[in-house]
Design an enzyme around this catalytic site. Structure first.
Site, PDB file in Angstrom:
ATOM      1  N   LYS A 190      -1.474  12.849   2.175  1.00  0.00           N
ATOM      2  CA  LYS A 190      -2.143  12.398   1.088  1.00  0.00           C
ATOM      3  C   LYS A 190      -2.568  13.075  -0.230  1.00  0.00           C
ATOM      4  CE  LYS A 190      -3.308   8.274   2.395  1.00  0.00           C
ATOM      5  NZ  LYS A 190      -2.519   7.226   2.206  1.00  0.00           N
ATOM      6  N   TYR A 236      -1.066  14.178   8.284  1.00  0.00           N
ATOM      7  CA  TYR A 236      -1.119  12.814   7.746  1.00  0.00           C
ATOM      8  C   TYR A 236      -1.735  13.161   5.792  1.00  0.00           C
ATOM      9  CZ  TYR A 236      -3.824   8.828   6.253  1.00  0.00           C
ATOM     10  OH  TYR A 236      -5.127   8.152   5.536  1.00  0.00           O
ATOM     11  N   SER A 285      -5.865   6.118  -1.605  1.00  0.00           N
ATOM     12  CA  SER A 285      -5.227   7.759  -0.277  1.00  0.00           C
ATOM     13  C   SER A 285      -6.248   7.907   0.772  1.00  0.00           C
ATOM     14  CB  SER A 285      -6.024   8.920  -1.298  1.00  0.00           C
ATOM     15  OG  SER A 285      -5.703   9.960  -0.426  1.00  0.00           O
TER      16      SER A 285
END
Length: 283
Positions: free
Chosen positions: A158, A154, A140
């Site tokens: 994650k 982004y 991650s």
């Protein structure tokens, strides 16, 4: 001293041709373990195939293509007979203000960072369950703990990775399979050099100018440091669900979580007042 191949493990590493993935691959091979390395471009892995003829095999793979992922996992198991460690490392980064993202930008980010890890996890699980062992490591990011300006999509990818992995860990623990989420800070990899940006909306110029005045300095390390930490993780009998890599991001994560707790406590009265259990209403 030669490695003890009788106890060697078999790794399956995505994004193995560069960055952290390549460092993980080299580290595992140097230990005497066997590695299947997959990537969209496997040309950088050809030298390793020559050097480690019996312990390394690469396959070209786009992890966003689910059917191809399942086929490649089967090839990997046919080649080495089993899998012990699965490292979902492949990922990319697109930065920009939320309003600037196109549909294609968002799909590219989510498909690689989230769906790719889901497809790999689904593909390997029947084998790990059957052998009642194995460890899935999801790479991650500090961006999976907190988000900031320009990291929204982004971090969304994650956050999704972390949520699904947390549930997955509870589901597969009954079969002797571990799941760990690794949250790295900055490392000198091509994640930065290959980083993409959205097309700028001029309306956000003042925001960008403000961010530039904040003077944020990246704290980046050699990928070998991450590989060393990964070995400690996989060799622990009770590996943690989450592992942060880096002092700078460790402090940032703690500060962020304490801030969340403070907010929850500040609004505790409102939160608790919103619950008054009643019998199921009649239709």
């Amino acid at each position: 001293m030669k490695p003890n191949n009788s106890t060697s493990k078999v790794w399956f590493i995505t994004g193995a041709s560069s960055g952290l993935g390549l460092e993980f691959t080299k580290t595992a091979l140097n230990l005497g373990d066997k590695v299947v390395g997959v990537a969209r471009n496997i040309e950088p892995l050809m030298e390793l195939e020559k050097r480690y003829k019996t312990t390394f095999k690469s396959f070209k793979l786009d992890i966003t293509e689910r059917a191809s992922v399942f086929e490649t996992v089967e090839k990997a198991i046919t080649h080495f007979g089993k899998l012990d460690l699965v490292v979902n490392n492949a990922g990319n980064m697109i930065l920009g203000m939320i309003e600037e993202f196109t549909e294609d930008d968002i799909k590219q980010q989510i498909d690689t960072n989230f769906y790719g890890a889901v497809w790999v996890s689904q593909a390997v699980l029947p084998h790990l369950r059957k052998q009642k062992s194995g460890h899935i490591i999801q790479i991650s990011s500090i961006g999976g703990i907190l988000a900031g300006p320009m990291t929204g999509i982004y971090s969304a990818s994650k956050f999704a990775l972390e949520g699904f992995s947390e549930a997955l860990a509870q589901e597969v623990s009954h079969f002797g399979v571990h799941v760990s989420i690794v949250e790295p800070g900055g490392y000198w990899t091509n994640l930065y050099t290959n980083m993409q940006f959205t097309t700028i909306h001029e309306e956000y110029s003042p925001v960008r100018e403000f961010l530039e005045t904040q003077g944020y300095e990246s704290k980046d390390s050699h990928p070998k440091e991450a590989a060393t930490a990964l070995l400690k993780l996989i060799n622990d009998e009770k590996p943690p669900l989450r592992l942060i890599l880096g002092s700078h991001v460790f402090d940032a994560a703690i500060e962020h979580e304490l801030s969340k707790i403070k907010t929850w406590k500040d609004w505790e009265t409102v939160s608790r007042s919103a619950e008054k259990a009643i019998p199921q209403p009649e239709e």
